[in-house]
Write a protein that holds these residues in place. Structure first.
Motif, PDB file in Angstrom:
ATOM      1  N   SER A 265      32.307  28.288  -6.041  1.00  0.00           N
ATOM      2  CA  SER A 265      33.136  28.728  -4.919  1.00  0.00           C
ATOM      3  C   SER A 265      33.750  27.512  -4.242  1.00  0.00           C
ATOM      4  N   GLY A 266      34.778  27.746  -3.457  1.00  0.00           N
ATOM      5  CA  GLY A 266      35.458  26.654  -2.785  1.00  0.00           C
ATOM      6  C   GLY A 266      36.701  26.243  -3.544  1.00  0.00           C
ATOM      7  N   MET A 267      37.480  25.391  -2.902  1.00  0.00           N
ATOM      8  CA  MET A 267      38.762  25.000  -3.474  1.00  0.00           C
ATOM      9  C   MET A 267      38.730  23.627  -4.142  1.00  0.00           C
ATOM     10  N   GLY A 268      37.702  22.831  -3.898  1.00  0.00           N
ATOM     11  CA  GLY A 268      37.665  21.492  -4.474  1.00  0.00           C
ATOM     12  C   GLY A 268      38.604  20.533  -3.759  1.00  0.00           C
ATOM     13  N   LEU A 269      38.771  20.721  -2.463  1.00  0.00           N
ATOM     14  CA  LEU A 269      39.675  19.871  -1.693  1.00  0.00           C
ATOM     15  C   LEU A 269      38.955  18.880  -0.789  1.00  0.00           C
ATOM     16  N   GLY A 270      37.675  19.061  -0.566  1.00  0.00           N
ATOM     17  CA  GLY A 270      36.935  18.248   0.400  1.00  0.00           C
ATOM     18  C   GLY A 270      37.038  16.749   0.186  1.00  0.00           C
ATOM     19  N   LEU A 271      36.742  16.277  -1.008  1.00  0.00           N
ATOM     20  CA  LEU A 271      36.768  14.834  -1.251  1.00  0.00           C
ATOM     21  C   LEU A 271      38.184  14.277  -1.297  1.00  0.00           C
ATOM     22  N   SER A 272      39.152  15.081  -1.743  1.00  0.00           N
ATOM     23  CA  SER A 272      40.534  14.585  -1.732  1.00  0.00           C
ATOM     24  C   SER A 272      41.027  14.453  -0.295  1.00  0.00           C
ATOM     25  N   ILE A 273      40.627  15.355   0.573  1.00  0.00           N
ATOM     26  CA  ILE A 273      40.985  15.252   1.993  1.00  0.00           C
ATOM     27  C   ILE A 273      40.295  14.041   2.615  1.00  0.00           C
ATOM     28  N   CYS A 274      39.032  13.829   2.289  1.00  0.00           N
ATOM     29  CA  CYS A 274      38.312  12.649   2.794  1.00  0.00           C
ATOM     30  C   CYS A 274      39.038  11.371   2.395  1.00  0.00           C
ATOM     31  N   ARG A 275      39.452  11.288   1.150  1.00  0.00           N
ATOM     32  CA  ARG A 275      40.149  10.088   0.683  1.00  0.00           C
ATOM     33  C   ARG A 275      41.450   9.876   1.448  1.00  0.00           C
ATOM     34  N   ARG A 276      42.205  10.942   1.676  1.00  0.00           N
ATOM     35  CA  ARG A 276      43.463  10.814   2.420  1.00  0.00           C
ATOM     36  C   ARG A 276      43.216  10.317   3.840  1.00  0.00           C
ATOM     37  N   ILE A 277      42.191  10.826   4.489  1.00  0.00           N
ATOM     38  CA  ILE A 277      41.873  10.400   5.854  1.00  0.00           C
ATOM     39  C   ILE A 277      41.491   8.925   5.863  1.00  0.00           C
ATOM     40  N   VAL A 278      40.602   8.536   4.964  1.00  0.00           N
ATOM     41  CA  VAL A 278      40.151   7.142   4.905  1.00  0.00           C
ATOM     42  C   VAL A 278      41.335   6.215   4.608  1.00  0.00           C
ATOM     43  N   GLU A 279      42.157   6.567   3.637  1.00  0.00           N
ATOM     44  CA  GLU A 279      43.303   5.726   3.277  1.00  0.00           C
ATOM     45  C   GLU A 279      44.333   5.664   4.401  1.00  0.00           C
ATOM     46  N   SER A 280      44.473   6.747   5.177  1.00  0.00           N
ATOM     47  CA  SER A 280      45.427   6.726   6.291  1.00  0.00           C
ATOM     48  C   SER A 280      44.989   5.748   7.383  1.00  0.00           C
ATOM     49  N   HIS A 281      43.721   5.383   7.385  1.00  0.00           N
ATOM     50  CA  HIS A 281      43.190   4.397   8.330  1.00  0.00           C
ATOM     51  C   HIS A 281      43.067   3.016   7.693  1.00  0.00           C
ATOM     52  N   GLY A 282      43.665   2.839   6.515  1.00  0.00           N
ATOM     53  CA  GLY A 282      43.657   1.540   5.852  1.00  0.00           C
ATOM     54  C   GLY A 282      42.388   1.228   5.090  1.00  0.00           C
ATOM     55  N   GLY A 283      41.601   2.250   4.777  1.00  0.00           N
ATOM     56  CA  GLY A 283      40.330   2.025   4.097  1.00  0.00           C
ATOM     57  C   GLY A 283      40.308   2.529   2.678  1.00  0.00           C
TER      58      GLY A 283
END
Length: 84
Positions: A33-51
């Motif tokens: 179940s689920g969409m499989g978006l959690g880690l891709s969203i985490c990566r986008r957030i981290v990268e948007s902060h330069g990490g």
């Protein structure tokens, strides 16, 4: 420059070898179940902060994740330090 590192690990089944290279891509999941978006969203957030964020297997089993973010001076230059 200086950075902050957040490391998280578990002792679960770990990351399946066939998914390790794709774990941060959208719609990749090990769950039924689920969409499989959690880690891709985490990566986008981290990268948007330069990490960066990385994942891999742990030597004793399980998975480990490391988030690295650039450290910033919490007080702008010349600004008074807030009092608690």
């Amino acid at each position: 420059g200086p950075e902050l590192v957040l490391a998280v690990a578990d002792a679960g089944p770990g990351l399946p070898p066939d998914l390790r290279d794709r774990i941060f891509q959208p719609f990749v999941s090990t769950k039924e179940s689920g969409m499989g978006l959690g880690l891709s969203i985490c990566r986008r957030i981290v990268e948007s902060h330069g990490g960066t964020i990385v994942a891999g297997p742990r030597a004793g089993g399980g998975a480990g994740f490391a988030v690295r973010l650039p450290a910033a001076d919490p007080t702008p230059e010349g600004a008074p330090c807030p009092r608690s």
